[in-house]
Design an enzyme around this catalytic site. Structure first.
Site, PDB file in Angstrom:
ATOM      1  N   CYS A   1       0.842  -1.202   0.000  1.00 55.36           N
ATOM      2  CA  CYS A   1       0.000   0.000   0.000  1.00 55.36           C
ATOM      3  C   CYS A   1       0.881   1.258   0.000  1.00 55.36           C
ATOM      4  O   CYS A   1       1.750   1.403  -0.849  1.00 55.36           O
ATOM      5  CB  CYS A   1      -0.961  -0.043   1.189  1.00 55.36           C
ATOM      6  SG  CYS A   1      -2.292   1.189   1.098  1.00 55.36           S
ATOM      7  N   GLN A   2       0.679   2.171   0.928  1.00 52.89           N
ATOM      8  CA  GLN A   2       1.508   3.377   0.974  1.00 52.89           C
ATOM      9  C   GLN A   2       2.981   3.013   1.129  1.00 52.89           C
ATOM     10  O   GLN A   2       3.856   3.690   0.585  1.00 52.89           O
ATOM     11  CB  GLN A   2       1.066   4.273   2.131  1.00 52.89           C
ATOM     12  CG  GLN A   2       1.810   5.597   2.200  1.00 52.89           C
ATOM     13  CD  GLN A   2       1.532   6.354   3.483  1.00 52.89           C
ATOM     14  OE1 GLN A   2       1.520   5.770   4.573  1.00 52.89           O
ATOM     15  NE2 GLN A   2       1.303   7.649   3.364  1.00 52.89           N
TER      16      GLN A   2
END
Length: 368
Positions: free
Chosen positions: A150-151
Site C-alpha cells: 500500500c503506501q
C-alpha cells in the site's frame, strides 16, 4: 389457508429460538474473551535497530533458507504492520518464513504531534535507508529486496528509484502509482477514496494539519468506514451474530477489528505530501515528485519488479497500480492480479498461499 400460515409461523418460531440460543451461547463465549486473548502480530522476531519511534525487526527462521537475499517489508503509515501477521493461519510473514525467506520488517510505531514535521523524505531517505544499511551490515549482502505494501509500496518505489544500487528486487502489493488512473474508470464505486481526496481543497488539508499536527487515525477510520457503509452498519450485529457461536470464527473477527481500531495518526507533513502532491497533483507518475531535493524518476528503477494488485480493490483501484509497468526502466517486470479486495489480499482465507507463493516463486530465480 390457515395451515400454511401456521406452518410458516412455526418455522419462524423455531428459527427465532435457534437464533436466541446461538446468541446466548455466543454471548457466553464473548464474555470470556479478554483483550490480551485477541493477539495479533505474534510471529517471533528480534529487535535489531531503533531510531526515534521507528524499529527494525528480523523474524526468526522456521525452515532452512531457500531465498538468500533479505526481504524488507515496508508497510503503510496509514495502518499497522500487524495486518501482514494477523494470526498464525493468516500471516504473510509466517508464509514467507515457511518458504525459507529471510524476512525483515520496519515498524513506524505510533507517530504523534511530536512527529508532525516528519516528511516522506525522512521516511524514505532516512529511516528506510538506515534500515537497508543495517540489514546489509548484519547479513553481508550489498542489496535487499523491498516488499512494499500500500503506501509502503510508494515509499519502496521511491527508495528504489533514488537508491537503485541498494535494491536487488522490488515487490509491490496493492500500491498506487498513478493516482489519477481511475478518473475514467467505468466503475467509480471502486474509486471513492480517490474521488473524495481529490475533492478536498488544499486549504482544508493545511487547516487540519496546522491545527492538529497529524491526520488523526480516527478520522481516517471513519473515511474507510464510509466507503462500505452497509458493511460498517451490519458487522456488529449481523456479522458478529453469525460468528458468535463459533469461537474460531469469532476470534478471526475480533483480530480484524483490533487491527482496524489500532489505526495510528499520520504525521502531518508527510500527510500533506501524500494528499496534495500525490493524490491531488499526481506528481509521482508525472515525474515531478521530489524527495530530499531530488526528483523521483521511475525510469531509474532498473531492478526486477513484481507488481501484485487486487482486482476487487475499492481503495487502490487496479488501474492505479498497473500504471507502473510502462514507467520503469527495468525490462524484467511482472504483474499478478489477484481476485481479492484491498485487505483481503493479505488476510482472506481464499488468498492464503496465493500471495506468498506468487512472491517466492518469482523471487527464487532472481536470487542468484
Amino acid at each position: 389457508m390457515t395451515e400454511p400460515r401456521k406452518t410458516a409461523f412455526n418455522s419462524f418460531l423455531k428459527d427465532f429460538a435457534e437464533n436466541v440460543g446461538k446468541f446466548h451461547k455466543g454471548a457466553d463465549v464473548l464474555a470470556g474473551i479478554r483483550d490480551e486473548d485477541v493477539d495479533v502480530g505474534t510471529t517471533p522476531k528480534t529487535l535489531v535497530m531503533r531510531r526515534d519511534k521507528v524499529k527494525l525487526f528480523r523474524y526468526e527462521p522456521t525452515v532452512k533458507r531457500t531465498v538468500e537475499t533479505p526481504v524488507l517489508i515496508v508497510y503503510s503509515l496509514v495502518g499497522r504492520y500487524t495486518i501482514a501477521d494477523l494470526q498464525p493461519d493468516r500471516s504473510l510473514v509466517r508464509s514467507l518464513l515457511a518458504e525459507g525467506v529471510d524476512v525483515w520488517l520496519i515498524e513506524w510505531g505510533k507517530p504523534g504531534r511530536a512527529e508532525r514535521c516528519l516528511t516522506m523524505d525522512d521516511y524514505v531517505d532516512d529511516y528506510i535507508d538506515e534500515a537497508v544499511h543495517r540489514i546489509c551490515r548484519e547479513t553481508g549482502h550489498d542489496k535487499v529486496t523491498l516488499l512494499g505494501i500500500c503506501q509502503g509500496g510508494v515509499f519502496a518505489t521511491c527508495y528504489a528509484a533514488l537508491h537503485p544500487e541498494k535494491v536487488k528486487n522490488l515487490v509491490l502489493t496493492i500500491t498506487p502509482i498513478d493516482f489519477h488512473a481511475d478518473i475514467d474508470d467505468p466503475a467509480p464505486d471502486y474509486c471513492l477514496l480517490n474521488i473524495w481526496t481529490r475533492s478536498l481543497t488544499p486549504e482544508d488539508i493545511d487547516r487540519m494539519v496546522d491545527a492538529l499536527g497529524v491526520i488523526p487515525g480516527e478520522f481516517m477510520s471513519s473515511i474507510f468506514s464510509l466507503m462500505t457503509p452497509m458493511k460498517s452498519l451490519t458487522k456488529y450485529n449481523v456479522e458478529l451474530f453469525d460468528n458468535a457461536g463459533d469461537k474460531d470464527r469469532l476470534m478471526n473477527f475480533l483480530r480484524m477489528e483490533k487491527w482496524l481500531a489500532d489505526r495510528p495518526d499520520h504525521p502531518g507533513a508527510a500527510g500533506r505530501q501524500w494528499l496534495k502532491e500525490l493524490y491531488q497533483e499526481n506528481r509521482l507518475v508525472e515525474g515531478r515528485f521530489e524527495l530530499s531535493g531530488r526528483i523521483v524518476h521511475l525510469r531509474a528503477i532498473d531492478m526486477p519488479v513484481l507488481n501484485i494488485f487486487a482486482l476487487n480493490d475499492h481503495i487502490i483501484p487496479p488501474a492505479c497500480s498497473k500504471a507502473l509497468g510502462g514507467k520503469i526502466g527495468s525490462t524484467d517486470y511482472t504483474e499478478i492480479p489477484l481476485p481479492s479486495g484491498h485487505v483481503g489480499v493479505l488476510v482472506s482465507s481464499k488468498s492464503q498461499g496465493k500471495l506468498p507463493k506468487s512472491i517466492v516463486e518469482w523471487l527464487r530465480p532472481r536470487d542468484g
